[in-house]
Scaffold this active site. Sequence first.
Site, mmCIF file in Angstrom:
data_model
loop_
_atom_site.group_PDB
_atom_site.id
_atom_site.type_symbol
_atom_site.label_atom_id
_atom_site.label_comp_id
_atom_site.label_asym_id
_atom_site.label_seq_id
_atom_site.Cartn_x
_atom_site.Cartn_y
_atom_site.Cartn_z
ATOM 1 N N HIS A 169 0.820 -1.227 0.000
ATOM 2 C CA HIS A 169 0.000 0.000 0.000
ATOM 3 C C HIS A 169 0.851 1.273 0.000
ATOM 4 O O HIS A 169 0.318 2.359 -0.203
ATOM 5 C CB HIS A 169 -0.939 0.033 1.213
ATOM 6 C CG HIS A 169 -1.982 -1.042 1.193
ATOM 7 N ND1 HIS A 169 -2.881 -1.195 0.159
ATOM 8 C CD2 HIS A 169 -2.263 -2.046 2.078
ATOM 9 C CE1 HIS A 169 -3.675 -2.239 0.403
ATOM 10 N NE2 HIS A 169 -3.314 -2.771 1.566
ATOM 11 N N ASP A 293 -4.229 -13.090 3.049
ATOM 12 C CA ASP A 293 -5.469 -12.647 3.692
ATOM 13 C C ASP A 293 -6.715 -12.905 2.844
ATOM 14 O O ASP A 293 -7.828 -12.562 3.252
ATOM 15 C CB ASP A 293 -5.402 -11.173 4.129
ATOM 16 C CG ASP A 293 -4.780 -10.260 3.091
ATOM 17 O OD1 ASP A 293 -4.433 -10.719 1.988
ATOM 18 O OD2 ASP A 293 -4.633 -9.057 3.397
ATOM 19 N N TYR A 332 -3.802 -12.358 8.304
ATOM 20 C CA TYR A 332 -4.002 -11.925 9.690
ATOM 21 C C TYR A 332 -4.642 -12.965 10.595
ATOM 22 O O TYR A 332 -4.890 -12.696 11.770
ATOM 23 C CB TYR A 332 -4.818 -10.620 9.695
ATOM 24 C CG TYR A 332 -4.166 -9.583 8.806
ATOM 25 C CD1 TYR A 332 -3.058 -8.874 9.256
ATOM 26 C CD2 TYR A 332 -4.603 -9.363 7.498
ATOM 27 C CE1 TYR A 332 -2.420 -7.963 8.430
ATOM 28 C CE2 TYR A 332 -3.972 -8.461 6.661
ATOM 29 C CZ TYR A 332 -2.879 -7.764 7.133
ATOM 30 O OH TYR A 332 -2.242 -6.876 6.311
HETATM 31 C C1 SP5 Z 1 -1.108 -5.291 3.696
HETATM 32 C C2 SP5 Z 1 -2.546 -5.362 4.060
HETATM 33 O O1 SP5 Z 1 -3.157 -6.404 3.985
HETATM 34 N N1 SP5 Z 1 -3.093 -4.237 4.516
HETATM 35 C C3 SP5 Z 1 -4.450 -4.304 4.891
HETATM 36 C C4 SP5 Z 1 -4.953 -2.989 5.215
HETATM 37 C C5 SP5 Z 1 -6.452 -3.073 5.238
HETATM 38 N N2 SP5 Z 1 -6.935 -2.461 6.387
HETATM 39 C C6 SP5 Z 1 -8.327 -2.128 6.272
HETATM 40 C C7 SP5 Z 1 -8.745 -1.927 7.647
HETATM 41 C C8 SP5 Z 1 -10.174 -1.648 7.823
HETATM 42 C C9 SP5 Z 1 -10.425 -1.782 9.292
HETATM 43 N N3 SP5 Z 1 -10.205 -3.093 9.783
HETATM 44 C C10 SP5 Z 1 -11.146 -3.492 10.753
HETATM 45 C C11 SP5 Z 1 -11.425 -4.938 10.628
HETATM 46 C C12 SP5 Z 1 -12.817 -5.243 11.115
HETATM 47 N N4 SP5 Z 1 -13.148 -6.600 10.749
HETATM 48 ZN ZN ZN Z 2 -4.212 -7.271 2.483
#
Ligand code: SP5
Ligand code: ZN
Length: 353
Positions: A169, A293, A332
């Site tokens: 990203h 993921d 994750y």
């Molecule tokens: C490298 C990578 O996989 N980065 C991922 C970034 C995505 N993050 C989005 C986050 C949105 C908030 N997450 C809360 C999860 C609720 N299930």
């Molecule tokens: Zn990702």
Amino acid sequence: MALPVVFPEKHHLHVPDGEIWVGVRIEGTELPARGDVIADALTRTGYRLQPPQPIDDSALHAVHAPELVDFLRTAWKRWQQSGYPKDPGQGQVVPYAFPLTAITSGRQPRRPVSIGALTGMFAMDTMTLISEGTWEAARDAAAAALTAAGLVAGGERAAYAAVRPPGHHAGSSFYGGACYMNNAALAADRLRTAGMSPVAVIDLDAHHGNGTQEIFYATDGVRYGSVHIDPAAGYFPHWLGFADETGEGAGSGANLNLPLAPGSGDEIWLEAVRQLVDFSSGSRSLVVSLGVDAWMTDPESPLQVSVDGYRTAGIMLGKRELPTVIVQEGGYDLTMLGELVVAFLAGFQMAAS
Ligand code: SP5
Ligand code: ZN
């Protein structure tokens, strides 16, 4: 084939205290345990882990603006020297205001004095916190990707950089999405400068790698292809990852996005991987952004890919028989992370040997 694995031990210095999401502090999922889980699974499977070779910050300028590198290197310390840790009580670097181009009618915003405002010039979101050891860890991850690329440029068939924090990203002058330095882009640039272009970057992470896309969008030596959750369905990075982003200028036609609907499983995902493999034909080397993921119950994505799906993707990419650098991105589910990575590598090695 013995696959060299480069593992940056300093990853454990990056301990973000949660993330700020829609204004609320949540636990966060890009945790130090991710690095340990992957390293353990690899060691148990018989892989030998080697440390990255140290790099100068100038090596990072291959794909990143010096302003971003300088900001990340100094941000935590400058934040400590500001009043924020005491008042209002924020010890980590987090932006609060963003200089959208509309605010300045498209003119370049001037550099603010306050570190709080300055952070908004580089951060694309509020989720990607900078804590005390973040820079050292991000730099070590970048060094690991460059080391793996160096091994492949030196004649190894393939190498895997088992890194965190992830990188796809992060763009030439911004960071976000849990990423600081774009590890995969650095690896691709290293292959290109070693005379192994065109390089194909194939991104299997569940999210679109907007940073990698941006870095190479108008470049002919590196093409970028990605399968990911459709941003139009409401997913990060929201503004990028659409099918009509195909590259521009010298990079026209060298960018391929394959967005998938929530709930897509092995059949649909592997068909997209097949298209990415086709897209890579004619390239002389490969970088795989290996996010796991897309796994069924990953907390960050609604894709439904199985362990077998990742193994099959490994086979498909291994069959290309190209010099290949595999770089870890997201993933994750701590209970499955090791198994998913090992399955991909096993498939890759089986096909490549
Ligand atoms: C490298 C990578 O996989 N980065 C991922 C970034 C995505 N993050 C989005 C986050 C949105 C908030 N997450 C809360 C999860 C609720 N299930
Ligand atoms: Zn990702």
